[in-house]
Design a protein around this motif. Sequence first.
Motif, PDB file in Angstrom:
ATOM      1  N   LEU A 171       0.827  -1.211   0.000  1.00 44.73           N
ATOM      2  CA  LEU A 171       0.000   0.000   0.000  1.00 44.73           C
ATOM      3  C   LEU A 171       0.857   1.255   0.000  1.00 44.73           C
ATOM      4  N   ASN A 172       2.144   1.114   0.261  1.00 47.62           N
ATOM      5  CA  ASN A 172       3.077   2.245   0.090  1.00 47.62           C
ATOM      6  C   ASN A 172       3.181   2.649  -1.381  1.00 47.62           C
ATOM      7  N   LEU A 173       2.802   1.753  -2.283  1.00 47.58           N
ATOM      8  CA  LEU A 173       2.890   2.048  -3.727  1.00 47.58           C
ATOM      9  C   LEU A 173       1.577   2.556  -4.324  1.00 47.58           C
ATOM     10  N   LEU A 174       0.625   2.917  -3.452  1.00 46.52           N
ATOM     11  CA  LEU A 174      -0.634   3.486  -3.973  1.00 46.52           C
ATOM     12  C   LEU A 174      -0.313   4.669  -4.883  1.00 46.52           C
ATOM     13  N   GLY A 175      -1.082   4.783  -5.955  1.00 42.99           N
ATOM     14  CA  GLY A 175      -0.839   5.862  -6.924  1.00 42.99           C
ATOM     15  C   GLY A 175      -0.112   5.342  -8.149  1.00 42.99           C
ATOM     16  N   GLU A 176       0.836   4.414  -7.924  1.00 44.37           N
ATOM     17  CA  GLU A 176       1.503   3.819  -9.087  1.00 44.37           C
ATOM     18  C   GLU A 176       1.180   2.335  -9.233  1.00 44.37           C
ATOM     19  N   ARG A 177       0.658   1.725  -8.167  1.00 45.20           N
ATOM     20  CA  ARG A 177       0.335   0.308  -8.178  1.00 45.20           C
ATOM     21  C   ARG A 177      -1.059   0.089  -8.775  1.00 45.20           C
ATOM     22  N   GLU A 178      -1.151  -0.644  -9.884  1.00 47.54           N
ATOM     23  CA  GLU A 178      -2.446  -1.005 -10.489  1.00 47.54           C
ATOM     24  C   GLU A 178      -3.503   0.102 -10.307  1.00 47.54           C
ATOM     25  N   PRO A 179      -3.266   1.283 -10.906  1.00 43.46           N
ATOM     26  CA  PRO A 179      -4.201   2.410 -10.674  1.00 43.46           C
ATOM     27  C   PRO A 179      -5.637   2.117 -11.105  1.00 43.46           C
ATOM     28  N   GLY A 180      -5.809   1.205 -12.069  1.00 42.65           N
ATOM     29  CA  GLY A 180      -7.168   0.848 -12.498  1.00 42.65           C
ATOM     30  C   GLY A 180      -7.959   0.192 -11.371  1.00 42.65           C
ATOM     31  N   ILE A 181      -7.250  -0.399 -10.424  1.00 38.21           N
ATOM     32  CA  ILE A 181      -7.912  -1.058  -9.281  1.00 38.21           C
ATOM     33  C   ILE A 181      -7.881  -0.162  -8.044  1.00 38.21           C
ATOM     34  N   TYR A 182      -6.711   0.436  -7.789  1.00 34.59           N
ATOM     35  CA  TYR A 182      -6.523   1.146  -6.518  1.00 34.59           C
ATOM     36  C   TYR A 182      -6.581   2.671  -6.627  1.00 34.59           C
ATOM     37  N   GLY A 183      -6.725   3.183  -7.872  1.00 32.28           N
ATOM     38  CA  GLY A 183      -6.854   4.629  -8.036  1.00 32.28           C
ATOM     39  C   GLY A 183      -5.513   5.321  -8.154  1.00 32.28           C
ATOM     40  N   ASN A 184      -5.571   6.641  -8.280  1.00 32.80           N
ATOM     41  CA  ASN A 184      -4.367   7.447  -8.533  1.00 32.80           C
ATOM     42  C   ASN A 184      -3.816   8.138  -7.289  1.00 32.80           C
ATOM     43  N   ASP A 185      -4.539   8.069  -6.204  1.00 37.02           N
ATOM     44  CA  ASP A 185      -4.065   8.735  -4.983  1.00 37.02           C
ATOM     45  C   ASP A 185      -2.881   8.001  -4.385  1.00 37.02           C
ATOM     46  N   THR A 186      -1.900   8.769  -3.934  1.00 35.24           N
ATOM     47  CA  THR A 186      -0.780   8.153  -3.217  1.00 35.24           C
ATOM     48  C   THR A 186      -1.212   7.879  -1.770  1.00 35.24           C
ATOM     49  N   LEU A 187      -0.402   7.077  -1.090  1.00 39.47           N
ATOM     50  CA  LEU A 187      -0.697   6.811   0.321  1.00 39.47           C
ATOM     51  C   LEU A 187      -0.648   8.123   1.110  1.00 39.47           C
ATOM     52  N   GLU A 188       0.309   8.967   0.743  1.00 38.41           N
ATOM     53  CA  GLU A 188       0.446  10.251   1.441  1.00 38.41           C
ATOM     54  C   GLU A 188      -0.825  11.104   1.303  1.00 38.41           C
ATOM     55  N   SER A 189      -1.356  11.167   0.067  1.00 38.64           N
ATOM     56  CA  SER A 189      -2.556  12.002  -0.103  1.00 38.64           C
ATOM     57  C   SER A 189      -3.770  11.346   0.561  1.00 38.64           C
ATOM     58  N   LEU A 190      -3.823  10.018   0.524  1.00 36.81           N
ATOM     59  CA  LEU A 190      -4.914   9.316   1.221  1.00 36.81           C
ATOM     60  C   LEU A 190      -4.862   9.630   2.716  1.00 36.81           C
ATOM     61  N   CYS A 191      -3.664   9.520   3.309  1.00 35.17           N
ATOM     62  CA  CYS A 191      -3.524   9.787   4.745  1.00 35.17           C
ATOM     63  C   CYS A 191      -3.862  11.244   5.050  1.00 35.17           C
TER      64      CYS A 191
END
Length: 139
Positions: A11-31
């Motif tokens: 989940l540290n790779l949110l934003g670049e990890r499978e964006p079609g599934i997990y979206g474009n937000d980074t973990l930082e912006s989510l937090c």
Amino acid sequence: MKILVINGPNLNLLGEREPGIYGNDTLESLCGEISQRAAELGFECDFFQSNHEGAIIDTLHAARLEYDGIIINAGAYTHYSYAIRDAIAAIHIPVIEVHISNVHTREEFRHHSVISPVCTGVIAGLGKKSYLCALEYFR
Ligand code: DQA
């Protein structure tokens, strides 16, 4: 009300990890968004992310003395970590299980959570709103 949000592996790779599934937000912006909502609710909110099972377990143990509730996205550990399940069962504060994606519409191995039976509630498939909805539980 003091809440700890735990994010597990990858989940540290949110934003670049499978964006079609997990979206474009980074973990930082989510937090950041969770923090903002927590502040509106008058909650204190801390964050922890780890790719390591033992670190998540240590954090759950320590949290029992410091927090009123936990929101956890255990990532793939959700589906097979009996050790994380036992750690949740061992602590006596409410734990809400969250998932960004709707795990039930995905691969079969994601349909089963070994932690759900020891969690207070489960929210999946609402994207980042899964976390925001979990926060509302603690109002
Ligand atoms: C996830 C779903 C899990 O199956 C997956 O392994 C993740 C993320 C989610 O938030 O949708 O890492 O927990």
